[in-house]
Design a protein around this motif. Structure first.
Motif, short mmCIF file in Angstrom:
data_model
loop_
_atom_site.label_atom_id
_atom_site.label_comp_id
_atom_site.label_asym_id
_atom_site.label_seq_id
_atom_site.Cartn_x
_atom_site.Cartn_y
_atom_site.Cartn_z
N PRO A 186 4.64 -24.97 -80.77
CA PRO A 186 5.17 -25.53 -79.52
C PRO A 186 4.07 -25.84 -78.53
CG PRO A 186 5.57 -23.17 -79.63
CD PRO A 186 5.07 -23.58 -80.99
N VAL A 187 4.37 -26.73 -77.60
CA VAL A 187 3.40 -27.14 -76.59
C VAL A 187 3.40 -26.15 -75.44
CG1 VAL A 187 2.72 -28.98 -75.01
CG2 VAL A 187 3.76 -29.54 -77.21
N GLY A 188 2.21 -25.72 -75.04
CA GLY A 188 2.08 -24.79 -73.93
C GLY A 188 2.06 -25.51 -72.59
N GLY A 189 1.93 -24.73 -71.55
CA GLY A 189 1.95 -25.29 -70.21
C GLY A 189 0.76 -26.19 -69.91
N ASP A 190 -0.33 -26.04 -70.67
CA ASP A 190 -1.49 -26.89 -70.44
C ASP A 190 -1.44 -28.19 -71.24
OD1 ASP A 190 -1.76 -25.80 -72.92
OD2 ASP A 190 -3.80 -25.05 -72.65
N GLY A 191 -0.33 -28.43 -71.94
CA GLY A 191 -0.18 -29.67 -72.69
C GLY A 191 -0.74 -29.63 -74.10
N THR A 192 -1.34 -28.51 -74.51
CA THR A 192 -1.86 -28.37 -75.86
C THR A 192 -0.90 -27.52 -76.69
OG1 THR A 192 -3.15 -26.43 -75.25
CG2 THR A 192 -4.23 -28.57 -75.07
N ALA A 211 -7.72 -17.81 -76.76
CA ALA A 211 -7.75 -17.84 -75.31
C ALA A 211 -7.51 -19.26 -74.82
CB ALA A 211 -9.09 -17.32 -74.79
N GLU A 212 -7.03 -19.38 -73.59
CA GLU A 212 -6.73 -20.69 -73.03
C GLU A 212 -8.01 -21.53 -72.96
OE1 GLU A 212 -4.75 -22.69 -69.00
OE2 GLU A 212 -4.85 -20.52 -69.26
N GLY A 213 -7.90 -22.76 -73.42
CA GLY A 213 -9.03 -23.67 -73.39
C GLY A 213 -9.95 -23.57 -74.59
N PRO A 269 -7.64 -11.04 -92.68
CA PRO A 269 -7.77 -12.37 -92.08
C PRO A 269 -8.64 -12.34 -90.82
CG PRO A 269 -5.47 -11.81 -92.53
CD PRO A 269 -6.25 -10.56 -92.68
N CYS A 270 -9.54 -13.30 -90.71
CA CYS A 270 -10.43 -13.41 -89.55
C CYS A 270 -10.40 -14.84 -89.03
CB CYS A 270 -11.86 -13.04 -89.93
SG CYS A 270 -12.07 -11.36 -90.54
N ILE A 271 -10.61 -14.96 -87.72
CA ILE A 271 -10.75 -16.28 -87.10
C ILE A 271 -11.96 -16.27 -86.18
CG2 ILE A 271 -8.28 -16.83 -87.20
CD1 ILE A 271 -8.10 -16.13 -84.23
N TYR A 272 -12.51 -17.45 -85.95
CA TYR A 272 -13.65 -17.62 -85.05
C TYR A 272 -13.33 -18.79 -84.15
CZ TYR A 272 -18.56 -17.92 -83.56
OH TYR A 272 -19.73 -17.93 -82.83
N ASP A 273 -13.47 -18.60 -82.82
CA ASP A 273 -13.06 -19.66 -81.90
C ASP A 273 -14.27 -20.32 -81.24
OD1 ASP A 273 -13.94 -18.06 -79.75
OD2 ASP A 273 -11.94 -17.28 -79.32
N SER A 274 -13.98 -21.32 -80.43
CA SER A 274 -15.04 -22.12 -79.81
C SER A 274 -15.80 -21.36 -78.74
CB SER A 274 -14.46 -23.41 -79.23
OG SER A 274 -13.43 -23.12 -78.30
N ASP A 275 -15.29 -20.21 -78.30
CA ASP A 275 -16.02 -19.37 -77.35
C ASP A 275 -17.00 -18.44 -78.05
OD1 ASP A 275 -15.02 -20.40 -75.05
OD2 ASP A 275 -13.55 -18.83 -74.69
N GLY A 276 -17.02 -18.49 -79.38
CA GLY A 276 -17.91 -17.62 -80.12
C GLY A 276 -17.38 -16.22 -80.32
N VAL A 277 -16.07 -16.06 -80.32
CA VAL A 277 -15.45 -14.74 -80.50
C VAL A 277 -14.90 -14.64 -81.91
CG1 VAL A 277 -13.69 -13.14 -79.66
CG2 VAL A 277 -14.87 -14.64 -78.05
N LEU A 278 -15.24 -13.56 -82.58
CA LEU A 278 -14.74 -13.26 -83.92
C LEU A 278 -13.62 -12.24 -83.80
CD1 LEU A 278 -15.09 -13.28 -87.10
CD2 LEU A 278 -16.63 -11.32 -86.76
N LEU A 279 -12.47 -12.55 -84.38
CA LEU A 279 -11.32 -11.65 -84.32
C LEU A 279 -10.81 -11.37 -85.73
CD1 LEU A 279 -10.71 -14.06 -81.86
CD2 LEU A 279 -9.36 -12.09 -81.11
N VAL A 280 -10.28 -10.17 -85.91
CA VAL A 280 -9.69 -9.77 -87.18
C VAL A 280 -8.23 -9.42 -86.94
CG1 VAL A 280 -10.32 -7.33 -86.93
CG2 VAL A 280 -9.96 -8.29 -89.21
N CYS A 281 -7.39 -9.70 -87.93
CA CYS A 281 -5.96 -9.43 -87.82
C CYS A 281 -5.67 -8.01 -88.30
CB CYS A 281 -5.17 -10.45 -88.64
SG CYS A 281 -3.42 -10.52 -88.23
N GLN A 282 -5.17 -7.20 -87.39
CA GLN A 282 -4.87 -5.79 -87.69
C GLN A 282 -3.39 -5.64 -88.02
OE1 GLN A 282 -5.30 -3.11 -84.35
NE2 GLN A 282 -6.12 -1.48 -85.64
#
Length: 828
Positions: free
Chosen positions: A570-576, A601-603, A617-630
C-alpha cells in the motif's frame, strides 16, 4: 452587476475542514493556525474562538453537544460546545490523523490515521474502543451509513473496505475494488464513499473522474454521474437525497439532479479547490472550506426553479431498475392495468406546481431528451452513457489529464550492478562473481570462483544477453529478457553432478519477464512481471506457480527450502509504496510470514536482500543499515533488528573518509561487503576486494568528549544487546530445525557469552557505588544460566565491592531459582 462571492477568513491559508452540528445550529472549523472557530448559523457576527496548542488540524466532526478534532501529530481531542473547553484527549496515533467520522447517534467516533488500524472510540467512555485491521494500508477517508451499523473506509491501496458494526466485534463484510484511485493520504482528491440519505447506496469518485453509485444490497455498480474533467475533491447529498453537489480540483462546482444524473447548474465563482462540503440539515444553504483557509456559507444555493426538489420528501437512491423510484414524490404514478389513469384536478395542480415537463407524457418514466444532450441514452454495459459529438456520433475520449501516481520501488537483482562502459557484474557473493561483456552482437559471460581448488572457472558466448544471475555451491542460474527472437528464458548450469552434467532451460509465457532470481541448495525462484512467483527444482521441475499478493515484485532471496519475496504494498503518506515481504517453506508448504511490512525507515530504499550463512533473512538499506529478521519462523512474531549502522563505524568518525559499502553477505557473524570510495555507488572493474566488519547494534550515540567509564558502559550494553540477538537467532534455529550437535553446543556457548556480558555490567554498576545496587540486581535477573553458577559469580562480584546487601539479594535469587520459585520473566 453580480457581487463577487466572498469567503470568511476562518484560518491561515492552508487546508481547512469543518462540520455542522446535526441540528444545524453551529458550524465548527479547523485548519492551519492554532485555533478552532465556532460559527452560529444565520448570524453574521464574529465566531467563537477556542485557542489550542496544536497548530495544524486535519479533521473535525461534531455532535450537538461536542466536537472532535484530529491533529497532524496524531492526537485526537474532544471539546465541549457549551463550555468551549477541551474535555479530554481521546487517543494518540503514531502518524497524522487523516479523517474523523461520528456515528449518526453521536456515540462513536471513527479515527483514521497513518497507522494500519482504524479506531472506533466511544465518546462517553474513551476506554471503550473497537479496532478495524483488515485493510492493508492507511485509510484516507471514512463514512458511516445512515443507521450507523456500517462503516466504509477508503484505503490508499485503492480499495473500499466495508465493516459491519452491528456486533460486538466489527466484521469486514466487503472489499470494493476497481473504483477509487490509489492516492496518498495527503492528496486533496476525494475517495470517500458518501452514503445516500435513504441508506441503500453510496456514491464515490472513481479513477475516471466520474461519480459511481454502488448498491448496498449486492455491492454492484449502479448509476453514474459524468461531467468532471479533474479529480473530485468534495461531494455531498442534499438532506433529502434529491440533489448532489460535487467539486473538483479544477474548481468546478456542480449541482446535479439525482434521479436523472443531470447537471442543473455549474458555478464558476470558485477561486480555490474545495476540500470539505456539507449541506445545512434544514435550510437551502451549502457551506464549504477550501485550501486557502476560507469558509463559504452560500445561502439560497439551489436556484428557485429547482428548489422544489429540495423541499420533497426523502428520495430513493439512483439505482438501476429500482421499484422505489416509481413511488417517489418526484415520479409519475404508474398506470392501472396498462391504461393511463383519468386526469383529475389534483393532477392539474401538480402540473402547475412541478411544471408540465417534469415527466414525459408517454408514462415510461424517462427524461425526454428534448435538447439533444444525450441524457436519455441507454447506459452501456459498464453502466455509463456514451458521450456524443455535436452531430450525434459517439465522441472520442479526451486525452487523460495528468494525475498523481504513487512512487513504487523498482525491481532489482541482489548483487547486480548497472553497465559501466561495456561491462557489468551480474552477481557478486562469497562464492565468486559473474560478469558479462557487451560485444554488440552478443555478450560473453565469465564465472570466476574464489576457491579454484573446488570449482573451475568458465566462460561462454551468450547470444541470449543474460541480465540476471545467481551463484552458489550447486550451480549458476541465469535469466534473459524476451526479444523478437525468443521469449524470456531461465537457464541453470550445475557445477558438478554424479551423472553427466545436464544444463536446463525453460521459457516463460509470451510477454512475461523475469524481475528477480534467487538460487538455494534445493530450488530456483523467479519473480516475474506478470506478478507470478515461479519455483523450480534444481533439475528444472516446476514445483509451484502462484500470484504474488504485493505487486509489482521487487526482489527475492532463498536459503535451502525457504523463499523470501518482496513486493510493493500500500501507498504511505509520503506517496511511496510500503514494501511487503513473505517468507515460506516451499518443501513443507508453510507460510512463516505473510505480507508483513519490511522495516525501512522513511525516505530510505532497499538495497539488498539475502540470507545469512546461518539462514536468517537480512536486508540492507540506502542509509547503510544492516538488519536481520528475528523470530521469522513464527508467524506474526517477526521483527527487524539492526545489526550494524555503517554510518557509525569508527573509520568514518570525524569525516575522515568518504565511503559507502556494497553489501555482499552476512557470514561468520560479520558483515561482508565491498568498500566504495568517494561518491561511487557500485563496485566496478578491476575485481574489488572483500572487506568485513563486526556487528555493532546502534544502542546509544557515542560522544567524542565522554569519559572512558561512560564509553565502557555503553560498549557493555551494546555487547549484551548484540549477543542476546545472536543467541535468539541461534535458539530459533535449534528449536525449529534438526539441529546438529555443533549447533546445540554453539547455543550453550552463546548463552554463556550473554551471561558473561551481564556479569561485566554488574561489575560496572558495583564500581559506581552502592546506590546502583537495584540496577545491578535487575541485571542479575536477566541471566540465562539455570545452574546458579553465574548468579554465584555475580554475588561474589558484589562482595568484592563490599555491597553486602546486593550480594544477599543475588544469593536469594539464586536459591529461589534452584528450587524453581522464580522464573526468568518474574519480577524480583
Amino acid at each position: 452587476m453580480a457581487v463577487a462571492l466572498r469567503g470568511r477568513p476562518a484560518h491561515a491559508p492552508g487546508n481547512t475542514y469543518f462540520s455542522y452540528t446535526p441540528n444545524g445550529r453551529k458550524l465548527v472549523t479547523a485548519g492551519i493556525n492554532g485555533a478552532i472557530r465556532i460559527f452560529e448559523h444565520g448570524s453574521d457576527g464574529e465566531p467563537d474562538i477556542i485557542d489550542v496548542q496544536h497548530d495544524v488540524h486535519t479533521a473535525v466532526a461534531a455532535t450537538n453537544d461536542s466536537f472532535v478534532v484530529g491533529c497532524d501529530n496524531g492526537e485526537v481531542y474532544k471539546y465541549n460546545l457549551t463550555t468551549k473547553r477541551m474535555d479530554e484527549m481521546l487517543t494518540r496515533c503514531t502518524g497524522r490523523i487523516n479523517d474523523l467520522a461520528i456515528s449518526p447517534d453521536g456515540k462513536w467516533v471513527a479515527v483514521a490515521s497513518e497507522e494500519l488500524e482504524v479506531k472506533i472510540i466511544n465518546l462517553d467512555d474513551m476506554t471503550n474502543i473497537m479496532s478495524l485491521r483488515e485493510h492493508t494500508g492507511a485509510i484516507k477517508q471514512l463514512s458511516f451509513d445512515m443507521s450507523g451499523t456500517t462503516l466504509t473506509a477508503s484505503c490508499v491501496d485503492g480499495m473500499i473496505y466495508a465493516y459491519s458494526l452491528s456486533s460486538e466485534q466489527p466484521q469486514l463484510i466487503r472489499r470494493v475494488d476497481g473504483l477509487i484511485n490509489v492516492l496518498s493520504t495527503e492528496s486533496d482528491a476525494a475517495t470517500r464513499a458518501t452514503w445516500h440519505p435513504d441508506g441503500r447506496a453510496f456514491v464515490v469518485p472513481t479513477e475516471s473522474k466520474e461519480l459511481q453509485v454502488v448498491s448496498r444490497s449486492d455491492w454492484t455498480r449502479q448509476k453514474v454521474f459524468s461531467g468532471h474533467k479533474s479529480e473530485v475533491s468534495a461531494l455531498a447529498w442534499s438532506p433529502n437525497g434529491a440533489l448532489l453537489v460535487t467539486a473538483d480540483l479544477d474548481k468546478d462546482l456542480k449541482l446535479w439532479e439525482v434521479k436523472s444524473q443531470k447537471v442543473l447548474k455549474t458555478y464558476d465563482d470558485v477561486k480555490n479547490p474545495i476540500l470539505d462540503m456539507q449541506w445545512h440539515p434544514k435550510d437551502n444553504v451549502l457551506s464549504y472550506t477550501n485550501t486557502n483557509g476560507e469558509l463559504f456559507i452560500r445561502e439560497d444555493f439551489v436556484p428557485d426553479e429547482h428548489r422544489r426538489l429540495l423541499r420533497a420528501e426523502t428520495q430513493p437512491s439512483p439505482l438501476n431498475n429500482d421499484p422505489l423510484a416509481e413511488i417517489s414524490g418526484n415520479a409519475r404514478k404508474p398506470t392501472t392495468n396498462g391504461l393511463a389513469h383519468k386526469r383529475t384536478a389534483q393532477d392539474d395542480y401538480l402540473d402547475d406546481l412541478l411544471g408540465p415537463d417534469v415527466m414525459s407524457e408517454d408514462g415510461d418514466g424517462f427524461i425526454e431528451d428534448d435538447d439533444g444532450a444525450g441524457y436519455a441514452e441507454e447506459p452501456n454495459h459498464f453502466g455509463k452513457r456514451p458521450a456524443q459529438t455535436s452531430n450525434g456520433a459517439p465522441a472520442k475520449r479526451h486525452a487523460a489529464y495528468s494525475s498523481w501516481e504513487p512512487q513504487i520501488h523498482e525491481s532489482f537483482q541482489p548483487g547486480s550492478t548497472p553497465w559501466k562502459g561495456n561491462r557489468r557484474y551480474l552477481c557478486l557473493n562469497l562464492i565468486g562473481f559473474v560478469w558479462t561483456v557487451n560485444q554488440e552482437t552478443h555478450h560473453t559471460v565469465t564465472v570466476e570462483f574464489y576457491d579454484r581448488h573446488q570449482y573451475r572457472d568458465f566462460h561462454f558466448t551468450d547470444p541470449y544477453r543474460y541480465d540476471k544471475a545467481c551463484l552458489n555451491e550447486s550451480g549458476t542460474l541465469f535469466a534473459c529478457p524476451r526479444s523478437s527472437q525468443h521469449p524470456a528464458i531461465i537457464y541453470y548450469r550445475p557445477h558438478e553432478t554424479w551423472t553427466t552434467r545436464v544444463d536446463w532451460r525453460t521459457e516463460l509465457p509470451e510477454g512475461e519477464e523475469v524481475t528477480s532470481l534467487s538460487l538455494s541448495s534445493s530450488c530456483v525462484v523467479a519473480t516475474t512481471s506478470a506478478g507470478y512467483v515461479r519455483i523450480y527444482s534444481l533439475f528444472g521441475l516446476p514445483l509451484k506457480v502462484y500470484r504474488q499478493k504485493s505487486t509489482p515484485a521487487v526482489t527475492c532471496a532463498s536459503w535451502r527450502d525457504y523463499v523470501m519475496t518482496v513486493g510493493n504494498g500500500p501507498v504511505g503518506g509520503d506517496g511511496t509504496t510500503r514494501l511487503l515481504y513473505t517468507i515460506e517453506n516451499v518443501k513443507r508448504d508453510e507460510i512463516c510470514q505473510s505480507e508483513d511490512i519490511l522495516a525501512l525507515a522513511e525516505g530510505t530504499e532497499l538495497r539488498s536482500v539475502f540470507f545469512s550463512d546461518k539462514g536468517d533473512p537480512c536486508i540492507y538499506d540506502s542509509d547503510g543499515v544492516l538488519l536481520v529478521c528475528q523470530h521469522w519462523r513464527t508467524p506474526g512474531q517477526a521483527r527487524w533488528v539492526p545489526l550494524l549502522d555503517t554510518r557509525t563505524l569508527e573509520r568514518l568518525a570525524g569525516g575522515k573518509k568518504e565511503e559507502s559499502y556494497w553489501p555482499v553477505a552476512v557470514a561468520q557473524d560479520r558483515f561482508q561487503c565491498i568498500i566504495l570510495k568517494g561518491g561511487e555507488q557500485y563496485p566496478y572493474f578491476p575485481r574489488p576486494l572483500l572487506s568485513d566488519f563486526a556487528f555493532k547494534v546502534p544502542v546509544a550515540a557515542t560522544q567524542d568528549d565522554e569519559d572512558e567509564g561512560a564509553a565502557h558502559q555503553k560498549n557493555l550494553e551494546e555487547q549484551y544487546v548484540r549477543l542476546s540477538t545472536q543467541q535468539s537467532l541461534l535458539q530459533d534455529l535449534v528449536e525449529n530445525t534438526h539441529a546438529t550437535h555443533t549447533q546445540k553446543t554453539d547455543l550453550a556457548t552463546m548463552e554463556g557469552e550473554v551471561d558473561k556480558a551481564l556479569l561485566q555490567l554488574i561489575a560496572a554498576e558495583c564500581r559506581e557505588g552502592e546506590e546502583r545496587g537495584m540496577k545491578a540486581l535487575e541485571i542479575a535477573t536477566l541471566m540465562r544460566d539455570r545452574s546458579g553458577q553465574m548468579l554465584t559469580a555475580a554475588s561474589k562480584i558484589a562482595q568484592r565491592f563490599q555491597h553486602d546487601r546486593l550480594s544477599e539479594k543475588i544469593t536469594e535469587l539464586a536459591e529461589r531459582r534452584m528450587v524453581g520459585l522464580v522464573d526468568e520473566d518474574d519480577d524480583v
